[in-house]
Design an enzyme around this catalytic site. Sequence first.
Site, PDB file in Angstrom:
ATOM      1  N   TYR A  50      19.891   7.380 -34.956  1.00 45.95           N
ATOM      2  CA  TYR A  50      18.780   7.206 -34.020  1.00 45.95           C
ATOM      3  C   TYR A  50      17.450   7.523 -34.693  1.00 45.95           C
ATOM      4  CZ  TYR A  50      21.927   6.599 -30.051  1.00 45.95           C
ATOM      5  OH  TYR A  50      22.875   6.118 -29.180  1.00 45.95           O
ATOM      6  N   GLU A  51      16.413   6.948 -34.149  1.00 40.66           N
ATOM      7  CA  GLU A  51      15.071   7.068 -34.723  1.00 40.66           C
ATOM      8  C   GLU A  51      14.575   8.506 -34.762  1.00 40.66           C
ATOM      9  OE1 GLU A  51      10.584   5.461 -33.651  1.00 40.66           O
ATOM     10  OE2 GLU A  51      12.323   4.475 -32.785  1.00 40.66           O
ATOM     11  N   SER A  52      15.102   9.353 -33.925  1.00 42.43           N
ATOM     12  CA  SER A  52      14.667  10.754 -33.895  1.00 42.43           C
ATOM     13  C   SER A  52      15.246  11.564 -35.049  1.00 42.43           C
ATOM     14  CB  SER A  52      15.065  11.389 -32.555  1.00 42.43           C
ATOM     15  OG  SER A  52      16.435  11.176 -32.282  1.00 42.43           O
ATOM     16  N   GLY A  53      16.044  10.925 -35.917  1.00 36.62           N
ATOM     17  CA  GLY A  53      16.593  11.611 -37.075  1.00 36.62           C
ATOM     18  C   GLY A  53      18.046  12.000 -36.940  1.00 36.62           C
TER      19      GLY A  53
ATOM     20  N   GLY B  57      10.146   2.646 -34.678  1.00 40.37           N
ATOM     21  CA  GLY B  57      10.711   2.414 -36.002  1.00 40.37           C
ATOM     22  C   GLY B  57      11.217   1.004 -36.222  1.00 40.37           C
TER      23      GLY B  57
END
Length: 255
Positions: A52-55, A132
């Site tokens: 996921y884009e949050s890492g 992203g």
Amino acid sequence: MNTGAVTSSELLAAVASRELAGKNTVFAGIGLPTLAVSLAQLTVAPDVEIVYESGVCGAHPSHLPETIADSVLITGSEAVLSMPALFGYVLQGGRIDVGFLGAAQIDRWGNLNSSVIGEWDAPKVRLPGSGGAMEVMANSREVFVVMRRHDPRSLPAELDFCTSPGPDRALRDGIRPRGAGVTRVITDLGILARDGVGEELRLVATHPGVTVEQVRAATGWDLAVADELATVEPPTEAELGLLRAQVDPDRVYLR
């Protein structure tokens, strides 16, 4: 089991999940992509790693996240990376098999708009923007897109704004992306596909009861049709049961 009427979200999630068979690493957007990849984990791709884009890498949330920053994404995850590590080492490092995205608009070359509908200076609708998605488009080996609506406004001849350029447009501007760009588009009318750079999206499958003429009339360009057009298998009772009871029982995205 009496599954009842199948909603558009259930149809899209079930059909999109099947496209992930054999894929190892998927960068998932929030919404329908999350539904699809979560179902794929329970069916055709049990070993898929969700990023996921949050890492968050190797996500195994206890329930569906409502936003990309939802703390539930961290529960059971295999790693949580900083933004420089995620985008620099994972995405730009070429470690993503499939970027799975949504968009407000997509054109025949797989360019995406998630910024504005209408004119930039006076838009009819202002959207969240890229997030992203531009990095996902440029660095994933291929990109799948799921669209809630299939109409000339969502699949226009010309985007109102290009948020995430595919490889064809990027190459024209002197930029060489890593991957093939959009190779699959799943809509409520069927599936569009292309193999990569230099090809337009073409219709490769329709849902039961949907005609080629319907799909062409709902598309903003002169849509090409595959020589061998398939018919999509509708969602199975097993897929619907998993979606409703395990993946999204609170109907966060199933609407």
